[in-house]
Design a protein around this motif. Sequence first.
Motif, PDB file in Angstrom:
ATOM      1  N   ALA A 277       0.856  -1.181   0.000  1.00 20.20           N
ATOM      2  CA  ALA A 277       0.000   0.000   0.000  1.00 20.20           C
ATOM      3  C   ALA A 277       0.894   1.233   0.000  1.00 20.20           C
ATOM      4  O   ALA A 277       1.813   1.349   0.814  1.00 20.20           O
ATOM      5  CB  ALA A 277      -0.905   0.002   1.226  1.00 20.20           C
ATOM      6  N   VAL A 278       0.635   2.140  -0.927  1.00 27.50           N
ATOM      7  CA  VAL A 278       1.445   3.338  -1.090  1.00 27.50           C
ATOM      8  C   VAL A 278       0.516   4.544  -1.097  1.00 27.50           C
ATOM      9  O   VAL A 278      -0.523   4.539  -1.774  1.00 27.50           O
ATOM     10  CB  VAL A 278       2.249   3.298  -2.403  1.00 27.50           C
ATOM     11  CG1 VAL A 278       3.002   4.596  -2.620  1.00 27.50           C
ATOM     12  CG2 VAL A 278       3.214   2.106  -2.392  1.00 27.50           C
ATOM     13  N   GLN A 279       0.871   5.573  -0.352  1.00 22.45           N
ATOM     14  CA  GLN A 279       0.064   6.799  -0.322  1.00 22.45           C
ATOM     15  C   GLN A 279       0.699   7.851  -1.221  1.00 22.45           C
ATOM     16  O   GLN A 279       1.887   8.160  -1.106  1.00 22.45           O
ATOM     17  CB  GLN A 279      -0.065   7.343   1.095  1.00 22.45           C
ATOM     18  CG  GLN A 279      -1.040   8.498   1.206  1.00 22.45           C
ATOM     19  CD  GLN A 279      -1.231   8.959   2.640  1.00 22.45           C
ATOM     20  OE1 GLN A 279      -0.325   8.856   3.470  1.00 22.45           O
ATOM     21  NE2 GLN A 279      -2.412   9.471   2.943  1.00 22.45           N
ATOM     22  N   THR A 280      -0.102   8.385  -2.124  1.00 19.84           N
ATOM     23  CA  THR A 280       0.364   9.476  -2.964  1.00 19.84           C
ATOM     24  C   THR A 280       0.388  10.752  -2.136  1.00 19.84           C
ATOM     25  O   THR A 280      -0.204  10.832  -1.055  1.00 19.84           O
ATOM     26  CB  THR A 280      -0.555   9.668  -4.175  1.00 19.84           C
ATOM     27  OG1 THR A 280      -1.816  10.188  -3.726  1.00 19.84           O
ATOM     28  CG2 THR A 280      -0.782   8.347  -4.901  1.00 19.84           C
TER      29      THR A 280
ATOM     30  N   VAL B 221      -9.778  -3.578  -3.001  1.00 18.23           N
ATOM     31  CA  VAL B 221      -8.916  -3.043  -4.044  1.00 18.23           C
ATOM     32  C   VAL B 221      -9.676  -3.073  -5.362  1.00 18.23           C
ATOM     33  O   VAL B 221     -10.381  -4.039  -5.671  1.00 18.23           O
ATOM     34  CB  VAL B 221      -7.597  -3.836  -4.162  1.00 18.23           C
ATOM     35  CG1 VAL B 221      -7.834  -5.298  -4.482  1.00 18.23           C
ATOM     36  CG2 VAL B 221      -6.659  -3.197  -5.185  1.00 18.23           C
ATOM     37  N   SER B 222      -9.567  -2.019  -6.131  1.00 17.83           N
ATOM     38  CA  SER B 222     -10.205  -1.933  -7.435  1.00 17.83           C
ATOM     39  C   SER B 222      -9.238  -2.433  -8.500  1.00 17.83           C
ATOM     40  O   SER B 222      -8.025  -2.211  -8.423  1.00 17.83           O
ATOM     41  CB  SER B 222     -10.599  -0.487  -7.745  1.00 17.83           C
ATOM     42  OG  SER B 222     -11.034  -0.367  -9.083  1.00 17.83           O
ATOM     43  N   THR B 223      -9.766  -3.133  -9.484  1.00 20.23           N
ATOM     44  CA  THR B 223      -8.929  -3.604 -10.580  1.00 20.23           C
ATOM     45  C   THR B 223      -8.712  -2.518 -11.623  1.00 20.23           C
ATOM     46  O   THR B 223      -7.922  -2.695 -12.554  1.00 20.23           O
ATOM     47  CB  THR B 223      -9.577  -4.828 -11.271  1.00 20.23           C
ATOM     48  OG1 THR B 223     -10.890  -4.480 -11.724  1.00 20.23           O
ATOM     49  CG2 THR B 223      -9.651  -5.990 -10.310  1.00 20.23           C
TER      50      THR B 223
ATOM     51  N   ASP C 280       0.260  -1.631 -12.354  1.00 20.78           N
ATOM     52  CA  ASP C 280      -0.191  -0.250 -12.242  1.00 20.78           C
ATOM     53  C   ASP C 280      -0.753  -0.029 -10.836  1.00 20.78           C
ATOM     54  O   ASP C 280      -1.185  -0.975 -10.174  1.00 20.78           O
ATOM     55  CB  ASP C 280      -1.297   0.028 -13.264  1.00 20.78           C
ATOM     56  CG  ASP C 280      -0.778   0.047 -14.688  1.00 20.78           C
ATOM     57  OD1 ASP C 280       0.337   0.574 -14.898  1.00 20.78           O
ATOM     58  OD2 ASP C 280      -1.477  -0.473 -15.581  1.00 20.78           O
ATOM     59  N   PRO C 281      -0.772   1.216 -10.358  1.00 19.74           N
ATOM     60  CA  PRO C 281      -1.380   1.480  -9.053  1.00 19.74           C
ATOM     61  C   PRO C 281      -2.887   1.218  -9.091  1.00 19.74           C
ATOM     62  O   PRO C 281      -3.591   1.689  -9.988  1.00 19.74           O
ATOM     63  CB  PRO C 281      -1.064   2.960  -8.807  1.00 19.74           C
ATOM     64  CG  PRO C 281      -0.743   3.532 -10.154  1.00 19.74           C
ATOM     65  CD  PRO C 281      -0.172   2.425 -10.968  1.00 19.74           C
TER      66      PRO C 281
ATOM     67  N   VAL D 101      -3.079   3.554  -2.809  1.00 18.14           N
ATOM     68  CA  VAL D 101      -3.126   2.617  -3.928  1.00 18.14           C
ATOM     69  C   VAL D 101      -2.315   1.377  -3.572  1.00 18.14           C
ATOM     70  O   VAL D 101      -1.466   1.400  -2.671  1.00 18.14           O
ATOM     71  CB  VAL D 101      -2.568   3.248  -5.220  1.00 18.14           C
ATOM     72  CG1 VAL D 101      -3.420   4.430  -5.656  1.00 18.14           C
ATOM     73  CG2 VAL D 101      -1.102   3.674  -5.039  1.00 18.14           C
ATOM     74  N   LEU D 102      -2.596   0.302  -4.279  1.00 20.55           N
ATOM     75  CA  LEU D 102      -1.850  -0.934  -4.128  1.00 20.55           C
ATOM     76  C   LEU D 102      -0.955  -1.133  -5.335  1.00 20.55           C
ATOM     77  O   LEU D 102      -1.398  -1.031  -6.485  1.00 20.55           O
ATOM     78  CB  LEU D 102      -2.799  -2.127  -4.009  1.00 20.55           C
ATOM     79  CG  LEU D 102      -2.120  -3.496  -3.828  1.00 20.55           C
ATOM     80  CD1 LEU D 102      -1.612  -3.650  -2.392  1.00 20.55           C
ATOM     81  CD2 LEU D 102      -3.083  -4.628  -4.179  1.00 20.55           C
TER      82      LEU D 102
END
Length: 326
Positions: A275-278, A317-319, A303-304, A284-285
């Motif tokens: 998990a990464v925070q912009t 999580v969304s694809t 991709d994120p 996003v994953l």
Amino acid sequence: MSFALADHWVWDFWHADDGDTHHLFYLHAPKSLGDPHLRHRNARVGHATSTDLTTWKDHGVVLEPGEPGSFDGSATWTGSVIRGDDGVWNMFYTGSQFLSPDVITNVETVGRAVSSDLASWTKQPDRISADPRWYETLADGSWHEETWRDPWIHRDSTGLWHMLITARARSGVAQDRGVIGHVTSPDLEHWTTQPPLSEPGAGFAHIEVVQLVTIEGRSVLLFSCDTGHLAGAREADGAQGGIWALPLESDSLEGPLDTAAAVRLTNQHLYAGRAVQTRSGQWVLLAFENVDRDGTFISGISDPLPLSWATDGSLSVSTARAKVNA
């Protein structure tokens, strides 16, 4: 797919943000080896940078194995990067030492390297090994490796640093001993091994690439376990592996973590998710592209993918690829 190399397999990775640029540290090995299973004993750490988590500039190898016979003499594996109070970047990474070219037996140890710029790294003499008081070692003869890898660094509200590690307990059914190893430090240099943060018997032979994050005010533990390393009721029920999520009451780590309650977030097409925070606050994953429907290894970083909390309290999580404001 946001990051891939034409002539190398790419898999596990970790991320750092210096406030201006996103830094990706990734494992890679040459495809000229022929067999993707050989990548593990030939892994090096590479470095790439991006401003949007989608378009990456590769900078090549930044961490290589040590001398033959050293704790990282075979390969450098998964880790994490954290900035200390002195402004120095610390990379805690897994050193792997394979004992023979013909067998998969290996010993895993956590090492440390430091950097002022995230580009040039200097290994330190620090070593953290599995403590046989609580953790299975190769001498126990119950598993093919001494499992002690994938360090993730978390700092609690008191300032204490916690290292969460892929480890195995000394007791229980051999296939079901996966636990979260635990080591603490006041300063990122002096570490004290603690008992595991979770119990064996949760249905995992290993709990890999652990990450503890707080998303929109709610803490969650992410980890990975593939189908072949599920155990107990999960294996009996024909469950499939992938990336798993365990929502937590807090990130305090004061009580045991109930990994048996973890729910699968993705199938094993994606693995080693982070998990990464912009900088705009969006979560996003990122994960590596693991295997296709036929079980063939793919390689490369996804991709994120947007992360959010579902109405039932689970992480979702969304694809659909995220539109990232980095």
